[in-house]
Motif scaffolding. Structure first.
Motif, PDB file in Angstrom:
ATOM      1  N   ALA A  50      64.180  -1.612 162.367  1.00 38.26           N
ATOM      2  CA  ALA A  50      64.587  -2.663 163.012  1.00 38.26           C
ATOM      3  C   ALA A  50      63.706  -3.089 163.555  1.00 38.26           C
ATOM      4  O   ALA A  50      62.606  -4.198 164.071  1.00 38.26           O
ATOM      5  CB  ALA A  50      65.815  -3.504 163.617  1.00 38.26           C
ATOM      6  N   GLN A  51      63.006  -1.963 164.915  1.00 40.75           N
ATOM      7  CA  GLN A  51      61.861  -2.463 165.449  1.00 40.75           C
ATOM      8  C   GLN A  51      60.765  -2.606 164.797  1.00 40.75           C
ATOM      9  O   GLN A  51      59.872  -3.160 164.948  1.00 40.75           O
ATOM     10  CB  GLN A  51      62.053  -0.962 166.547  1.00 40.75           C
ATOM     11  N   ARG A  53      58.838 -15.627 161.909  1.00 41.65           N
ATOM     12  CA  ARG A  53      59.388 -14.778 163.245  1.00 41.65           C
ATOM     13  C   ARG A  53      60.015 -14.085 163.354  1.00 41.65           C
ATOM     14  O   ARG A  53      61.061 -14.439 163.155  1.00 41.65           O
ATOM     15  CB  ARG A  53      58.999 -15.763 164.910  1.00 41.65           C
ATOM     16  N   ALA A  54      59.924 -12.820 163.915  1.00 41.88           N
ATOM     17  CA  ALA A  54      61.555 -11.850 163.765  1.00 41.88           C
ATOM     18  C   ALA A  54      61.685 -11.559 165.490  1.00 41.88           C
ATOM     19  O   ALA A  54      59.919 -11.039 166.100  1.00 41.88           O
ATOM     20  CB  ALA A  54      60.684 -10.519 162.905  1.00 41.88           C
ATOM     21  N   GLN A  55      62.287 -11.317 165.557  1.00 43.79           N
ATOM     22  CA  GLN A  55      62.667 -10.931 166.943  1.00 43.79           C
ATOM     23  C   GLN A  55      64.132  -9.585 167.241  1.00 43.79           C
ATOM     24  O   GLN A  55      64.136  -9.858 166.153  1.00 43.79           O
ATOM     25  CB  GLN A  55      63.069 -11.979 168.059  1.00 43.79           C
ATOM     26  N   LYS A  56      63.591  -8.953 168.382  1.00 46.50           N
ATOM     27  CA  LYS A  56      65.031  -8.231 168.129  1.00 46.50           C
ATOM     28  C   LYS A  56      66.183  -9.158 168.898  1.00 46.50           C
ATOM     29  O   LYS A  56      66.209 -10.500 169.139  1.00 46.50           O
ATOM     30  CB  LYS A  56      65.172  -7.415 169.417  1.00 46.50           C
ATOM     31  N   VAL A  80      60.504  -5.474 163.358  1.00 51.23           N
ATOM     32  CA  VAL A  80      59.649  -7.103 164.053  1.00 51.23           C
ATOM     33  C   VAL A  80      58.556  -6.308 164.386  1.00 51.23           C
ATOM     34  O   VAL A  80      57.029  -7.669 164.326  1.00 51.23           O
ATOM     35  CB  VAL A  80      60.333  -6.375 165.424  1.00 51.23           C
ATOM     36  N   LYS A  81      57.966  -5.562 164.617  1.00 50.77           N
ATOM     37  CA  LYS A  81      56.324  -5.438 164.790  1.00 50.77           C
ATOM     38  C   LYS A  81      55.670  -5.061 164.044  1.00 50.77           C
ATOM     39  O   LYS A  81      54.974  -5.796 163.426  1.00 50.77           O
ATOM     40  CB  LYS A  81      56.378  -3.611 165.089  1.00 50.77           C
ATOM     41  N   SER A  84      55.450  -8.923 163.535  1.00 48.75           N
ATOM     42  CA  SER A  84      55.018  -9.797 164.653  1.00 48.75           C
ATOM     43  C   SER A  84      53.498  -9.929 164.556  1.00 48.75           C
ATOM     44  O   SER A  84      51.856 -10.670 164.960  1.00 48.75           O
ATOM     45  CB  SER A  84      55.511  -9.418 165.952  1.00 48.75           C
ATOM     46  N   ILE A 134      67.481  -7.748 163.126  1.00 48.09           N
ATOM     47  CA  ILE A 134      66.591  -8.607 163.790  1.00 48.09           C
ATOM     48  C   ILE A 134      66.529  -9.843 163.838  1.00 48.09           C
ATOM     49  O   ILE A 134      67.521 -10.030 163.152  1.00 48.09           O
ATOM     50  CB  ILE A 134      65.830  -8.220 162.420  1.00 48.09           C
ATOM     51  N   TYR A 135      66.536 -10.566 164.950  1.00 50.52           N
ATOM     52  CA  TYR A 135      66.273 -12.291 164.516  1.00 50.52           C
ATOM     53  C   TYR A 135      65.419 -12.578 163.900  1.00 50.52           C
ATOM     54  O   TYR A 135      64.151 -12.747 163.948  1.00 50.52           O
ATOM     55  CB  TYR A 135      67.221 -12.567 165.814  1.00 50.52           C
ATOM     56  N   LEU A 136      65.689 -13.808 162.908  1.00 48.48           N
ATOM     57  CA  LEU A 136      64.615 -14.327 161.937  1.00 48.48           C
ATOM     58  C   LEU A 136      64.920 -15.685 162.243  1.00 48.48           C
ATOM     59  O   LEU A 136      65.580 -16.094 161.994  1.00 48.48           O
ATOM     60  CB  LEU A 136      64.846 -13.787 160.108  1.00 48.48           C
TER      61      LEU A 136
END
Lengths: 432, 251
Positions: B125-126, B147-150, B129-130, B133, B73-75
């Motif tokens: 991880a998915q 904020r989290a992204q893949k 992220v969900k 968000s 996860i990218y934060l």
């Protein structure tokens, strides 16, 4: 004689994770019995042999020292040691050059007796192999071909006596107890490790006897005639000293500044950040832009384009980085190299694969001491009265905010801002 | 395509031979020894082919890396005070954190703090992220949510070499017909970089604006609560309730 085993015990500290394998053992006849001598070893994927020239890193020095391996052994405490006879870079002995012109890639071989001649270092201080060619006209030296001289990293044809502090083109019979033949080129025997002469083995055995008595510069070899000296003409024009001239130094000056390479300690375990800061201060850091962001083997590109070994690193992307403009930082070995690279990138175009011209510049790095402020985290100073607040029990533990709080409302404001800015970034990087 | 290749070859040939000095390429050196006459063209050709023969890392290594990217996860929007331990405890409530790595920022113009958090599976991880968000999640401060992204491949530091990554680089001299085009591209790159850093600056300004605004409103809210608190304490509520004939408990 100074035996500088100054780093005993520290040797095993930095060898973790680096591949290492001993090579051929050497017979121990006539040598000290508390150690096993070797003729070769593999370190970090590179094969090293006795009498190879290597780079040796020294902490705090931007440039590595260069020396020749004259002994490789393991002590009974399993410390891996190498005895290194130094080459001096002209800048190391600048005081004693007295106007002598030097070549760009010239080194001086240490000779004589005294500090600076050699050191015993942990094997882990070796940072890589270095190609040094001897261009001496000495008849004992197998002459190097023009190609070899052109392709090598450094050349040497003079010695620097660490005792008398003079440069000389004469090579003594032995340097640090090692037959001078091992310091000359070994070209005629492509298989490394084979003797330059038939009686090689007996010489090795004999060398330990002489390790305490050094014979200094009473060599009287006749210099061969110019025609045999195969060095590119361009280089010959720059040699200004005749082969017999020696430069004596002002003895008074010596008192305040002893010449010797500083003692190398450890293989560079400096993290990239620190090396980068040092390079930034010395001006040898270059920022490359417009690279393919997915690039991984940048160091090869730097090597191909500038013919310099430099350490390089792609800058890691974040959500705001351009998906088209990959950036990288390169640490060159000196400011001159960095200047050269930047000016070349300015006046010409270095094209990368998919038609990307690379842009080079000096980066403006963040000052490490200055921490930038982070916006968006609010606190209320009077904690005593916080009991009645919605924000009370959630000081810094991570949590989802609940919809019935002020915090939630404010958080939504931030989410809105984040979205708005995301659209801005998307618009900026959108290809129309 | 052919033209492009020709141009490349030509550019290579115009490269000054001095550039090829002092290069320790053992195979190339052996080659130069084998050719009695210094044959620049042959050498360049050899050299050129050397560049293309980059050693690709094994498929396996690359595959493992891709898997790692998938479960990472990218934060961002995290404070510069956040440490590895803080992130670990923050995300351990969802699933086990395997590794945390911060993305360093070196430049003056960039003030982004971001981290890569490796989970155990891609599915975890998915989900994280969900969830992050969907509702605002606070780490080590408030009210600005993270904020989290893949994660993307380019965000990683330890990328293995690409399979068959083909690197061809060559110097283009001012005499080259496409030199002006290249020059323009260079200027464009610089322009884009300036634009990006300008937007970064603007972003900082916006963030500061919102920060100050919220600080003011929080202070006002706080004052209001204090006022109510003191009104309760000194009996004003009771007196007002009696005056208007309503119970104090209604408040």
């Amino acid at each position: 004689m100074h035996m500088s085993d100054h780093i005993k015990g520290k040797a095993n500290a930095s060898s973790e994770n680096i591949e290492f394998k001993w090579g051929r053992k050497e017979q121990n006849d006539g040598k000290k019995h508390d150690r096993q001598y070797y003729r070769s070893f593999t370190y970090d994927g590179v094969d090293y042999f006795l009498y190879d020239s290597v780079y040796i890193w020294c902490e705090g020095q931007p440039e590595p020292y260069i020396g020749k391996l004259t002994e490789i052994y393991e002590t009974k405490h399993l410390e891996k040691k190498v005895k290194v006879v130094w080459y001096f870079h002209p800048t190391h002995v600048q005081k004693y050059l007295r106007g002598t012109q030097t070549l760009n890639n010239e080194l001086f071989l240490a000779s004589g007796v005294g500090q600076g001649l050699f050191n015993v270092n942990p094997l882990e201080t070796i940072a890589g192999k270095c190609d040094v060619v001897c261009t001496s006209k000495d008849k004992r030296n197998p002459q190097a071909s023009i190609e070899e001289v052109e392709m090598c990293d450094y050349v040497f044809y003079k010695t620097f006596d660490v005792e008398k502090l003079i440069l000389s083109e004469r090579f003594p019979d032995k340097i640090a107890g090692v037959e001078v033949g091992f310091f000359f080129n070994q070209r005629k025997h492509l298989e490394i490790g084979t003797p330059p002469k038939s009686n090689w083995n007996s010489k090795v055995a004999g060398k330990s006897n002489s390790s305490s008595k050094f014979e200094t510069g009473h060599c009287s070899t006749a210099v061969e005639d110019e025609s045999d000296f195969r060095v590119p003409p361009a280089n010959i024009g720059r040699l200004t000293i005749s082969s017999t001239s020696e430069y004596h130094l002002n003895k008074r000056k010596l008192q305040d500044s002893k010449v010797e390479p500083e003692k190398p300690t450890k293989r560079p375990k400096l993290p990239w950040e620190e090396r980068m800061q040092i390079a930034n201060e010395t001006g040898s850091l270059v920022l490359l832009e417009n690279l393919d962001p997915s690039l991984t083997s940048l160091e090869d590109i730097v090597l191909d384009a500038f013919h310099k070994k430099a350490s390089a690193k792609m800058i890691q992307c974040n959500a705001y980085s351009s998906p088209y403009n990959g950036q990288a930082l390169v640490i060159f070995n000196s400011k001159d190299e960095a200047d050269f690279a930047i000016s070349e990138l300015k006046t010409r175009c270095l094209m990368l694969g998919d038609l990307r011209p690379i842009v080079g510049s000096r980066p403006s790095l963040k000052e490490t001491s200055k921490k930038s402020r982070y916006f968006g985290h609010l606190t209320i100073k009077t904690m005593k009265q916080m009991r009645s607040m919605d924000l009370r029990n959630v000081v810094s533990t991570s949590h989802f905010s609940q919809p019935n709080t002020i915090e939630f409302e404010m958080a939504l404001e931030w989410c809105t801002l984040q979205m708005r800015l995301k659209f801005c970034w998307d618009a900026l990087y959108k290809i129309c | 395509m052919n033209d492009y290749f020709d141009a490349e070859q030509k550019a290579l040939r115009t490269v000054s031979p001095s550039l090829f000095r002092r290069r320790t390429l053992p195979a190339a050196r052996l080659l130069s020894l084998a050719i009695p006459q210094w044959n620049l063209h042959n050498f360049l050709f050899f050299y050129y082919s050397q560049i293309n023969l980059m050693e690709p890392s094994s498929e396996e290594e690359y595959e493992t890396f891709i898997e790692k990217v998938e479960r990472t996860i990218y934060l961002d929007n995290i404070s510069n005070q956040v440490t590895e331990a803080v992130l670990k405890t923050a995300l351990d409530q969802f699933a086990t954190v395997k590794n945390v790595q911060f993305i360093p920022t070196y430049f003056n113009s960039c003030t982004i703090y971001a981290a890569l958090v490796e989970m155990e599976t891609a599915k975890q991880a998915q989900e994280i992220v969900k969830e992050i968000s969907d509702s605002p999640f606070m780490i080590s401060g408030m009210p600005r949510p993270v904020r989290a992204q893949k994660a993307k491949i380019e965000m990683f530091d330890d990328r293995p070499k690409m399979r068959r990554e083909k690197i061809v680089c060559y110097w283009m001299d001012p005499s080259h017909p496409n030199f002006d085009v290249a020059k323009k591209l260079k200027n464009l790159t610089k322009k884009h970089a300036v634009e990006a850093s300008f937007l970064m600056e603007k972003q900082m300004e916006e963030e500061e604006k919102l920060h100050n605004q919220q600080e003011v409103s929080l202070k006002a809210n706080f004052k209001k609560y204090e006022l109510i608190d003191s009104a309760q304490g000194d009996g004003t509520f009771r007196r007002l309730g009696a005056r208007y004939g309503s119970s104090y408990n209604d408040f």
